[in-house]
Design a protein around this motif. Structure first.
Motif, PDB file in Angstrom:
ATOM      1  N   SER A 112      47.561  42.604  39.581  1.00 25.44           N
ATOM      2  CA  SER A 112      46.683  42.017  40.606  1.00 25.44           C
ATOM      3  C   SER A 112      46.981  42.601  41.981  1.00 25.44           C
ATOM      4  N   LEU A 113      48.269  42.766  42.316  1.00 25.66           N
ATOM      5  CA  LEU A 113      48.628  43.328  43.620  1.00 25.66           C
ATOM      6  C   LEU A 113      48.095  44.746  43.776  1.00 25.66           C
TER       7      LEU A 113
ATOM      8  N   VAL B  49      48.381  30.417  43.105  1.00 28.08           N
ATOM      9  CA  VAL B  49      48.141  29.016  42.778  1.00 28.08           C
ATOM     10  C   VAL B  49      48.508  28.821  41.310  1.00 28.08           C
ATOM     11  N   PHE B  50      49.451  27.919  41.066  1.00 29.71           N
ATOM     12  CA  PHE B  50      49.886  27.667  39.681  1.00 29.71           C
ATOM     13  C   PHE B  50      49.506  26.238  39.299  1.00 29.71           C
ATOM     14  N   GLU B  51      48.555  26.113  38.386  1.00 30.65           N
ATOM     15  CA  GLU B  51      48.122  24.811  37.878  1.00 30.65           C
ATOM     16  C   GLU B  51      48.613  24.691  36.440  1.00 30.65           C
ATOM     17  N   GLU B  52      49.730  23.987  36.259  1.00 31.81           N
ATOM     18  CA  GLU B  52      50.324  23.896  34.926  1.00 31.81           C
ATOM     19  C   GLU B  52      49.912  22.614  34.219  1.00 31.81           C
TER      20      GLU B  52
ATOM     21  N   THR C  57      41.310  37.466  42.904  1.00 34.68           N
ATOM     22  CA  THR C  57      40.126  37.705  43.741  1.00 34.68           C
ATOM     23  C   THR C  57      39.919  39.190  44.009  1.00 34.68           C
ATOM     24  N   GLY C  58      40.476  40.039  43.149  1.00 34.68           N
ATOM     25  CA  GLY C  58      40.340  41.480  43.324  1.00 34.68           C
ATOM     26  C   GLY C  58      38.971  41.981  42.935  1.00 34.68           C
ATOM     27  N   PRO C  59      38.824  43.288  42.763  1.00 37.58           N
ATOM     28  CA  PRO C  59      37.514  43.887  42.467  1.00 37.58           C
ATOM     29  C   PRO C  59      37.081  43.751  41.016  1.00 37.58           C
ATOM     30  N   GLY C  60      37.980  43.287  40.145  1.00 36.54           N
ATOM     31  CA  GLY C  60      37.650  43.204  38.726  1.00 36.54           C
ATOM     32  C   GLY C  60      37.901  44.519  38.012  1.00 36.54           C
ATOM     33  N   ILE C  61      37.527  44.568  36.743  1.00 38.63           N
ATOM     34  CA  ILE C  61      37.708  45.784  35.939  1.00 38.63           C
ATOM     35  C   ILE C  61      36.406  46.568  36.006  1.00 38.63           C
ATOM     36  N   THR C  62      36.413  47.664  36.751  1.00 39.56           N
ATOM     37  CA  THR C  62      35.175  48.406  36.991  1.00 39.56           C
ATOM     38  C   THR C  62      35.249  49.871  36.596  1.00 39.56           C
ATOM     39  N   ASP C  63      36.413  50.485  36.720  1.00 41.89           N
ATOM     40  CA  ASP C  63      36.505  51.938  36.535  1.00 41.89           C
ATOM     41  C   ASP C  63      36.809  52.362  35.105  1.00 41.89           C
TER      42      ASP C  63
ATOM     43  N   ILE D 144      45.860  34.771  43.562  1.00 43.10           N
ATOM     44  CA  ILE D 144      46.099  34.855  42.111  1.00 43.10           C
ATOM     45  C   ILE D 144      46.222  33.429  41.593  1.00 43.10           C
ATOM     46  N   LYS D 145      45.464  33.112  40.580  1.00 39.24           N
ATOM     47  CA  LYS D 145      45.480  31.755  40.038  1.00 39.24           C
ATOM     48  C   LYS D 145      45.978  31.789  38.591  1.00 39.24           C
ATOM     49  N   ILE D 146      47.031  31.029  38.337  1.00 43.75           N
ATOM     50  CA  ILE D 146      47.592  30.922  36.979  1.00 43.75           C
ATOM     51  C   ILE D 146      47.408  29.491  36.510  1.00 43.75           C
TER      52      ILE D 146
END
Length: 703
Positions: free
Chosen positions: A590-591, A562-565, A625-631, A604-606
């Protein structure tokens, strides 16, 4: 009996249409002085900063008799000059067709010609009042009497006065003329027979002084390349002290074509080129200052073309990079000269006129001989760059080899110093020194790992580029033809089983091909040389282009962008490659997160936001919408090699950070976003001036 007759209007129209500019028009009168074997020529400006002023051109040439005035100087469209007959000073005439001077003569309301031939006690003159032609029907109706008078204090030579100028001469025009005049007859030469034109003007007194300086001896490298009368080339390069560093023969320099080591099909030529290292370190032991040389190169730099003793415009003019120095430097910046840090000349003796000027004096007719001459000079410059690169590589290798020994010597000196100290004094210092050695070893090990990572990435990039090039011409073409053939045959031979057994795997093959094709296209796009050139970048347009390229690749992985410019325009100055690297690395980041977490919702939202305040900027948010930064700790994600992906390089976010920094911006990361996954926030400076943004838009993105 009837004859052709010319309306007087033709003189006005020819004067306007032949006028390539004030500098080139007046330069035609200076060339007449050169053809007259003058040793000097003075152009004097009087009141030219406003209409009504006048230009005076005076020389010490051979002068003209009345017959010369009537049969040559006043005849337009034909010249008595020939390329086979040299002047008394062995000069090849620069004039052609007698049309060039008309543009200069038509700059004012009146023209006064005064000339005194050598050994003549008389001065001959003619006055042209252009207003009389306005009242005449044809050119032949206006008589131009040639007057005679005692010479008096009028010395030998010729004087042309263009009086009552219709327009003022600006400082910019005078600057171009000063540069053109002082480059006209080879300022590189110190021969006493050289032609020396000059400008005399109260309005522009400083211009001639700047461009008349000479700093050739301060150049770090002097290339001297010769093309002989058989078309064979040779060259040598010397340093600023005159020591010969390298020599080359025809084969070493490179032949005109890739496949044949044949001679060049061009007139004999000599290419002199001086390259400067414009750094404080280089000029620390020189007699001239860095600022002086910079100013001089701004005035006369670039490579100039001289044919039969005279400079040919526009080659070497400001903005005319006819040998492609700057383009070659963009493609390979190290050790490549540019028009800003070098000066050169290509000198050609061409009595048979293989190289012909265009009638409007806008350059040489671009025939085979001219292209071969350019190839000779360009190949010589490439050889210079190769030798300088080899020298730089040898210098780096020597430094690498010498570094361990220098370190060892330094350690021994420190140890000797500690041994000479008392035990109480030396003990704490020894401990600190040992700690320093451990820290230095760790730093070296870390740097070596980083170098290995970048080398691995470079090798992977080379492999990927090879795959991308090969796949476009081979495997993809085969698959494009084979898959439809399999589909047609399966439908024909097994119609009842096709939808159940074959439709899905064939469609999977198509999707996989689409994804691979996107990968190949993306790699090839990034490798384009134009992507690494600085220019104006429309941020939103670039993001849309990247998303369009990646769309099949994203679809195959069931990811949605989703691209919201922002509605406001965002234009920045930088390299498209850098900006594309930011977006593409965040997309692949993200992928990879989706794959690790086996996410079903892959969004993925830009979004972009433009701030036009005191410090205009564009903010780009990339969330997923991934798991985020966790490791990994948040600060560690920017370190080379740090990654939560077991098969990853750990360089993607490092490249993002470096590219953002190169564009003058900042980047931050958040472990979680509103979408649930990681979020990256990039803030980049943009152009504030609407005029510059419009100029960037109208000129397009320089890619």
């Amino acid at each position: 009996m009837a004859h052709f007759r010319f309306a007087s209007e033709i003189l006005r129209r020819l004067g306007e249409e032949l006028n390539p500019g004030v500098d080139q028009s007046i330069l035609e009168l200076v060339k007449n002085s050169y053809d007259a074997d003058a040793s000097w020529c003075e152009v004097r400006f009087e009141g030219v900063d406003r209409p009504g002023g006048r230009v005076l051109v005076r020389d010490d040439g051979v002068g003209m008799h009345p017959a010369d005035i009537a049969s040559a100087w006043l005849v337009l469209g034909r010249s008595s000059k020939t390329t086979t007959k040299l002047t008394g000073k062995n000069r090849t005439s620069a004039g052609n067709k007698g049309l060039g001077r008309l543009a200069a003569l038509r700059m004012g309301q009146r023209v006064i010609l005064r000339t005194r031939p050598q050994n003549s006690p008389q001065v001959f003159s003619v006055t042209i009042d252009w207003n009389t032609y306005a009242d005449a029907q044809t050119v032949e109706e206006v008589d131009l009497p040639i007057a005679k008078a005692p010479a008096g204090d009028f010395d030998y030579g010729t004087e042309v006065v263009v009086d009552g100028l219709y327009k003022a001469i600006s400082r910019g025009e005078a600057r171009k003329l000063a540069r053109a005049m002082l480059l006209l007859a080879d300022p590189f030469s110190d021969s006493p027979d050289s032609f020396r034109p000059r400008i005399s003007s109260e309005e522009f007194a400083d211009l001639a002084e700047i461009v008349s300086r000479s700093y050739f001896d301060e150049a770090d490298f002097h290339l001297s390349a010769i093309l002989d009368d058989k078309g064979m080339a040779s060259a040598e390069i010397s340093d600023w002290q005159g020591n010969v560093l390298w020599t080359a023969n025809h084969e070493t320099l490179g032949a005109p074509t890739k496949h044949h080591n044949r001679p060049y099909n061009a007139p004999p030529a000599h290419f002199d080129f001086w390259a400067f290292r414009l750094s404080s370190e280089s000029f620390s032991v020189r007699s001239s200052s860095l600022s002086e040389v910079r100013q001089w190169l701004r005035a006369v730099g670039n490579v100039h073309l001289y044919i039969n003793g005279l400079r040919i415009a526009p080659y070497g003019n400001e903005g005319n990079d006819w040998l492609g120095l700057n383009a070659a430097r963009v493609a390979s910046p190290e050790e490549r000269p540019s028009t800003n840090n070098s000066i050169g000349r290509v000198t050609v003796v061409d009595p048979s006129e293989k190289l012909r000027q265009k009638t409007d004096r806008s350059g040489i007719i671009e025939n085979d001989e001219f292209e071969e001459l350019k190839a000779f000079a360009a190949n010589a410059l490439s050889w210079l760059a190769r030798e300088r690169m080899r020298q730089a590589e040898n210098r780096r290798r020597a430094q690498r080899e010498a570094a361990p020994q220098k370190t060892k010597n330094a350690k021994e000196i420190i140890k000797k110093t500690l041994n000479n100290m008392s035990s109480s004094e030396a003990k704490p210092l020894i401990k600190q020194f040992e700690q320093y050695e451990r820290s230095a070893a760790e730093e070296i090990s870390s740097l070596q790992r980083e170098v290995d990572l970048y080398r691995t990435l470079a090798s992977a990039g080379i492999t990927a580029a090879t795959f991308a090039h090969e796949s476009h011409g081979g495997p993809f073409k085969v698959l494009d033809q084979a898959v439809p053939a399999i589909e047609r045959r399966a439908r024909k031979l097994l119609p009842d089983l096709y939808d159940k057994e074959f439709a899905e795997p064939i469609e999977d093959i198509r999707k996989s091909m689409s994804g691979l094709r996107v990968l190949a296209i993306a790699i090839l796009r990034m490798l384009r040389k134009s992507k690494r050139r600085r220019g104006y970048i429309d941020v939103h347009q670039l993001i849309r282009e990247v998303l369009s390229t990646y769309e099949p690749f994203l679809n195959q992985r069931h990811a949605h962008v989703v691209f919201e410019e922002s509605s406001a325009r965002a234009v920045l100055l930088g390299t498209p490659a850098g900006m594309e690297s930011i977006i593409s690395n965040l997309l692949t980041n993200s992928l990879a997160a989706f794959e690790r977490a086996e996410s079903f919702d892959r969004t993925i939202k830009i979004t972009t936001r433009v701030d036009v305040g005191s410090r205009p900027s564009v903010t780009i948010n990339v969330a997923d919408t991934g798991p985020g930064i966790t490791d990994l700790p948040l600060d560690d994600i920017w370190l080379p090699g740090q990654t939560s992906n077991p098969e990853g390089t750990g360089l993607g976010l490092v490249i993002v950070k470096d590219c953002v920094s190169d564009l003058g911006g900042q980047v931050a990361a958040h472990e979680r976003s509103e979408l649930g996954g990681a979020e990256f926030v990039i803030r980049l400076p943009i152009l504030a001036s609407s005029d510059r943004i419009r100029a960037a838009a109208s000129g397009g993105q320089r890619r």
